[in-house]
Design an enzyme around this catalytic site. Structure first.
Site, PDB file in Angstrom:
ATOM      1  NE  ARG A 294     -59.728  -8.130   7.866  1.00 45.49           N
ATOM      2  CZ  ARG A 294     -59.056  -6.983   7.835  1.00 45.49           C
ATOM      3  NH1 ARG A 294     -58.018  -6.810   8.638  1.00 45.49           N
ATOM      4  NH2 ARG A 294     -59.407  -6.006   7.020  1.00 45.49           N
ATOM      5  CB  VAL A 297     -52.243  -4.832   7.943  1.00 40.04           C
ATOM      6  CG1 VAL A 297     -50.795  -4.565   7.548  1.00 40.04           C
ATOM      7  CG2 VAL A 297     -52.927  -5.736   6.923  1.00 40.04           C
TER       8      VAL A 297
END
Length: 450
Positions: A294, A297
């Site tokens: 993914r 952050v």
């Protein structure tokens, strides 16, 4: 491959707003989903459409694939971007999107599933020629086998949950007499947190650096990397500050790590953005730790040193574009401080509430990714991060000075935040010298009276 027109963002807060901005710059319409607790969040305000998907509990909203798919179908969204957290590494959700002819902006379900199972991920990377930490060959069949293997490779060792993440289901074992207690503790925690008690074992790399390589694959066998990020400043396995490039990585080590990471991702025929995380020891040997399938952050620090939009690259790959480069050149230095609604004087306890004053820093080389504003009520139901403060400069020394200045300008009142912690961290001599490791926070002491 699909030509996307409307993207639903299956997330909240700053990352949802971050994705919306890129979509709009690409000419894509956007759909926000939100719980009732997030009705006043900026990602809801700036999306073209917004759909409420449930009450504050994430289990009844952001973690409900059926409600998210229904929102996509009602609004005519042809793609879903999961952001990070929530369903971003949920193989079943990726498959559900595919089954409903909705483009999942991320890897295929089988890739997420394989990399989410830590022992299998390690085995797969080893077969691809990526250096791995010595340890068990897959899941431990029993505690007794774990003890035997620990004696063989030598203490200290780490017992880890195969389905783990965020430091849960993980224990350091320094002596044989503590093995049973630590093993059972990790196993129970893993079963409670992930519904999977399977464990594996690794030799403990003492005082390592945590360094990750940002990747992009097109699902056609082509993979590129954007250099590394330094992520060793962390508390309880949760990152607090990240930077790019790492102070300890030279061109030769970067080339070796980049080659290993791209080689591992290519073996998966990886599609989308992802990160391979390594432990690096004092002799600059590096070992595969895990792969995150993914966006991370901390992706903005990589964007700042490569002058690119990784979210845009994700979407382009999802629309069938081919990756043509093997690496992206680096320029200057970038640092990111995670600004959390937490009280560092009280062991970083959460501090939800209403923000009564909010002033963002600005100026050359300063970026703030946030969904907060004056009057925004921070809900107690989710992660406590309310902003990411990112700076860029031509050198690490100047980046530290710029971050100090930006932290001094950042005003958030009404709740406690980690801004004072970061101000003290940047004054630490080990941090300034770049001589820290993952154990840094065990000796760092925050002074609330400073």
């Amino acid at each position: 491959m699909p030509v996307l027109k409307k993207v639903l963002i299956a997330n909240r807060g700053e990352i949802a707003l971050r994705i919306i901005r890129t979509c709009h710059e690409m000419g894509l319409r956007t759909v926000a989903v939100y719980s009732t607790a997030d009705a006043d969040s900026l990602h809801v305000r700036f999306a073209d459409e917004a759909v409420c998907i449930g009450p504050p509990s994430s289990g009844e909203s952001y973690l409900r694939p059926d409600r998210i798919i229904a929102a996509a179908e009602v609004t005519g969204a042809d793609a879903i971007h999961p952001g990070y957290g929530f369903l971003s590494e949920n193989a079943e959700f990726s498959q559900i999107c595919s089954d409903h002819d909705i483009t999942f902006i991320g890897p295929r379900a089988e890739t997420i599933r394989l990399m989410g199972e830590k022992s299998q991920a390690k085995k797969t990377m080893a077969e691809a020629g990526v250096p791995v930490v010595p340890g068990s060959d897959g899941i431990l069949p029993s505690m007794e086998e774990g003890k035997r293997l620990a004696d063989e490779i030598g203490y200290p060792v780490m017992v880890k949950a195969s389905a783990g993440g965020g430091g849960r289901g993980m224990r350091l074992v320094r002596e044989p007499e503590n093995f049973e207690q630590r093993y059972e503790g990790a196993r129970s925690e893993a079963d409670a947190a992930f519904g999977n008690p399977d464990m594996y074992l690794e030799k403990c790399v003492m005082n390592p650096r945590h360094i990750e390589i940002q990747l992009l694959g097109d699902g056609k066998g082509n993979v590129m990397h954007y250099g590394e990020r330094e992520c060793s400043i962390q508390r309880r396995h949760q990152k607090l500050l990240e930077e790019a490039p790492s102070p300890i990585v030279d061109d030769e080590l970067r080339a070796r790590m980049g080659e290993a990471a791209t080689q591992g991702a290519a073996a998966l025929n990886y599609a989308g953005a992802g990160t391979i995380e390594f432990l690096v020891d004092a002799e600059k040997n590096f070992y595969f730790m895990e792969m995150n399938t993914r966006i991370q952050v901390e992706h903005p620090v990589t964007e700042e040193v490569t002058d690119c939009d990784i979210i845009e690259h994700q979407i382009q790959v999802a629309m069938g574009e081919t990756v043509t480069r093997t690496e992206s050149p680096l320029r200057g230095h970038s640092i990111e401080c995670r600004i959390n609604a937490e009280d560092p004087a009280r062991k970083f306890s959460p501090s939800p509430g209403t923000i009564t004053a909010f002033h963002q820093p600005g100026g050359l080389g300063v970026r703030v990714d946030t969904h907060a504003y004056t009057g925004y009520r921070i809900p107690p139901h989710y992660d406590s991060m309310i902003a990411k403060l990112i700076v860029h400069a031509d050198t690490r020394e100047r980046a530290i000075k710029r971050m100090k200045r930006a932290l001094d300008e950042f005003v958030i009142e009404g709740v406690k935040t980690t801004i004072p912690f970061h101000q003290q961290l940047l004054e630490n001599e080990d941090f300034k010298a770049g001589t820290f490791d993952t154990q840094f926070m065990e000796t760092f002491t925050f002074d609330p009276n400073a």
